[in-house]
Design an enzyme around this catalytic site. Sequence first.
Site, mmCIF file in Angstrom:
data_model
loop_
_atom_site.group_PDB
_atom_site.id
_atom_site.type_symbol
_atom_site.label_atom_id
_atom_site.label_comp_id
_atom_site.label_asym_id
_atom_site.label_seq_id
_atom_site.Cartn_x
_atom_site.Cartn_y
_atom_site.Cartn_z
ATOM 1 N N GLY A 151 -10.599 -3.070 1.763
ATOM 2 C CA GLY A 151 -11.345 -1.805 2.423
ATOM 3 C C GLY A 151 -11.001 -1.957 3.861
ATOM 4 O O GLY A 151 -11.452 -1.027 4.502
ATOM 5 N N LYS A 200 1.881 1.959 -5.196
ATOM 6 C CA LYS A 200 2.740 1.730 -6.220
ATOM 7 C C LYS A 200 2.133 1.761 -7.638
ATOM 8 O O LYS A 200 2.734 2.029 -8.501
ATOM 9 C CB LYS A 200 3.049 0.043 -5.955
ATOM 10 C CG LYS A 200 4.028 -0.351 -5.128
ATOM 11 C CD LYS A 200 4.418 -1.623 -5.027
ATOM 12 C CE LYS A 200 3.375 -2.641 -4.477
ATOM 13 N NZ LYS A 200 2.852 -2.477 -3.248
ATOM 14 N N ARG A 228 2.446 -29.741 -6.578
ATOM 15 C CA ARG A 228 2.555 -30.537 -7.868
ATOM 16 C C ARG A 228 1.210 -31.206 -8.402
ATOM 17 O O ARG A 228 1.179 -31.923 -9.038
ATOM 18 C CB ARG A 228 3.596 -31.325 -8.198
ATOM 19 C CG ARG A 228 5.234 -30.807 -8.060
ATOM 20 C CD ARG A 228 6.230 -31.982 -7.959
ATOM 21 N NE ARG A 228 6.134 -32.432 -6.703
ATOM 22 C CZ ARG A 228 7.141 -33.331 -6.323
ATOM 23 N NH1 ARG A 228 8.128 -33.522 -7.046
ATOM 24 N NH2 ARG A 228 7.033 -33.842 -5.154
ATOM 25 N N THR A 244 -7.071 -1.324 -0.644
ATOM 26 C CA THR A 244 -7.772 -1.326 -2.087
ATOM 27 C C THR A 244 -8.322 -2.528 -2.273
ATOM 28 O O THR A 244 -9.491 -2.353 -2.891
ATOM 29 C CB THR A 244 -6.587 -1.068 -3.281
ATOM 30 O OG1 THR A 244 -5.721 0.064 -3.006
ATOM 31 C CG2 THR A 244 -7.267 -0.911 -4.502
ATOM 32 N N GLY A 300 -3.912 -4.890 -4.752
ATOM 33 C CA GLY A 300 -4.602 -3.779 -5.285
ATOM 34 C C GLY A 300 -3.810 -2.600 -5.498
ATOM 35 O O GLY A 300 -3.050 -2.103 -4.788
ATOM 36 N N HIS A 301 -3.858 -1.980 -6.750
ATOM 37 C CA HIS A 301 -3.355 -1.067 -7.129
ATOM 38 C C HIS A 301 -4.276 0.136 -7.455
ATOM 39 O O HIS A 301 -5.228 -0.201 -8.256
ATOM 40 C CB HIS A 301 -2.340 -1.100 -8.389
ATOM 41 C CG HIS A 301 -1.060 -2.014 -8.156
ATOM 42 N ND1 HIS A 301 -0.338 -2.316 -9.122
ATOM 43 C CD2 HIS A 301 -0.692 -2.104 -6.758
ATOM 44 C CE1 HIS A 301 0.752 -2.755 -8.476
ATOM 45 N NE2 HIS A 301 0.703 -2.873 -7.082
ATOM 46 N N THR A 302 -4.363 1.315 -7.124
ATOM 47 C CA THR A 302 -5.172 2.413 -7.424
ATOM 48 C C THR A 302 -4.542 3.509 -8.320
ATOM 49 O O THR A 302 -3.476 4.073 -7.801
ATOM 50 C CB THR A 302 -5.705 3.061 -6.261
ATOM 51 O OG1 THR A 302 -6.417 2.314 -5.334
ATOM 52 C CG2 THR A 302 -6.772 4.157 -6.428
ATOM 53 N N GLN A 334 2.063 -6.513 -3.398
ATOM 54 C CA GLN A 334 2.513 -6.591 -1.989
ATOM 55 C C GLN A 334 3.830 -5.903 -1.608
ATOM 56 O O GLN A 334 4.048 -4.742 -2.305
ATOM 57 C CB GLN A 334 2.356 -8.118 -1.569
ATOM 58 C CG GLN A 334 1.154 -8.683 -1.349
ATOM 59 C CD GLN A 334 0.690 -9.507 -2.769
ATOM 60 O OE1 GLN A 334 1.736 -9.952 -3.368
ATOM 61 N NE2 GLN A 334 -0.493 -9.639 -3.043
ATOM 62 N N ASP A 362 0.976 -1.258 0.065
ATOM 63 C CA ASP A 362 -0.005 -0.020 -0.085
ATOM 64 C C ASP A 362 0.776 1.162 0.090
ATOM 65 O O ASP A 362 0.642 2.418 0.459
ATOM 66 C CB ASP A 362 -0.980 0.057 1.193
ATOM 67 C CG ASP A 362 -1.729 -1.209 1.311
ATOM 68 O OD1 ASP A 362 -2.581 -1.585 0.207
ATOM 69 O OD2 ASP A 362 -1.753 -1.848 2.328
#
Length: 429
Positions: free
Chosen positions: A301, A16, A143, A298, A40-42, A223, A13
Amino acid sequence: MGNVTVIGGQWGDEGKGKVIDWLADRADVVVRFQGGNNAGHTIVVGDRTYKLSLLPSGVVQGKLSIIGNGVVVDPWSLMDEIGRARAQGLTITPDVLVVADNATVILPLHRDLDQAREARAGAGRIGTTGRGIGPAYEDKVGRRAIRFADLADREALETKIERLLAHHGALRAGLGLTPVTPADILAQLAEITPQVAPFVKPAWRILGDQIRAGRRVLFEGAQATLLDVDHGTYPYVTSSNTVAGQVAAGSGVGPQAGGYVLGIVKAYTTRVGEGPFPTELHDEIGARLGDRGHEFGTVTGRPRRCGWFDAALVRQSIRVGGVQGIVLTKLDVLDGIETLKICTGYTLDGRSFDYLPAGLRDQARLVPVYEEIEGWTDSTEGARSWKDLPGAAVKYVRRIEELVGAPVALLSTSPQRDDIIMMRDPFLD
């Protein structure tokens, strides 16, 4: 012009999404190489806000975007995200988006297992997003995973599902979950396969061709280093390697392809979920950081825990991540705070540490050692040049550089795409 790898230098967070979007404008290809839809990317572009989880940030600018084999992919979530992106006017076609054919498929049974385990753990929960990321990685290492290439071969798929359920059947029974049959999984995959199949290709080959043609590649981490399964605050970590070294294995390129490594860090520290956090604030300042920084996850919440900048942690992240320059974000959130603090190390039972020890109990008992630094009253929001910053803000940035042992390459002063001060061009280093 070289390639650039972007990783988080704290617990995620760090902003990025905005920085990667800004860099993507200068790149030809953007690649995700680990994680899943737990990230999550905003991205804020003008009056539009894009929230991405699986899609590489390059899709916002129509750049070739690759989901590498190191990512575990929930095809239902992927198609939902593509639908939302298209509804916002983005063009997402197989010419723009590639999903590695050797990437692992997240199935509904992985989500079931993830959520049931967390519920059973009670106070000992790790704080996962419940999206099946960990169980999918477990099957990959064990595997027995279904990969996207398997979706085109019904006979092989049936055999793999039998092997998968030999493992999951017992787990589900032990957790009191409804049994799943091979027919259930086949029906689920039969529904989603026609939608996702056009995007599935040999990503390693496509990416290799782009690199040989001299295209600039941006490798997009999800992350952050302190959530790395080996180097983070284990077990309160994600299920993949998040450091820059994962670029090669997670996208099918040589280790030299990652290029210049940027580590993104906030001007303070946040964390979502459980786990140690030495500089966490439970006072008015902590609440102020959360409110001004809009600190909510993101993906989940969930409110983020907030605290002072921890130079010891970032210094450690820089070393294990191979970071050559940092991107300092959210400097504007600190505007108006009279006195700032920076953690320079820790004490524990009379001993001093300049790094985060690996033991979980030790991590939880660390006492931060702080250095105080003067704050500033003038606004830094939206500053786009070094001379626009108050003198005290400049001193704060310079002190961070000294303590973490890496230069600030980029400085972000608001969520808007263009509010960035560039001290050095990562594509030219």
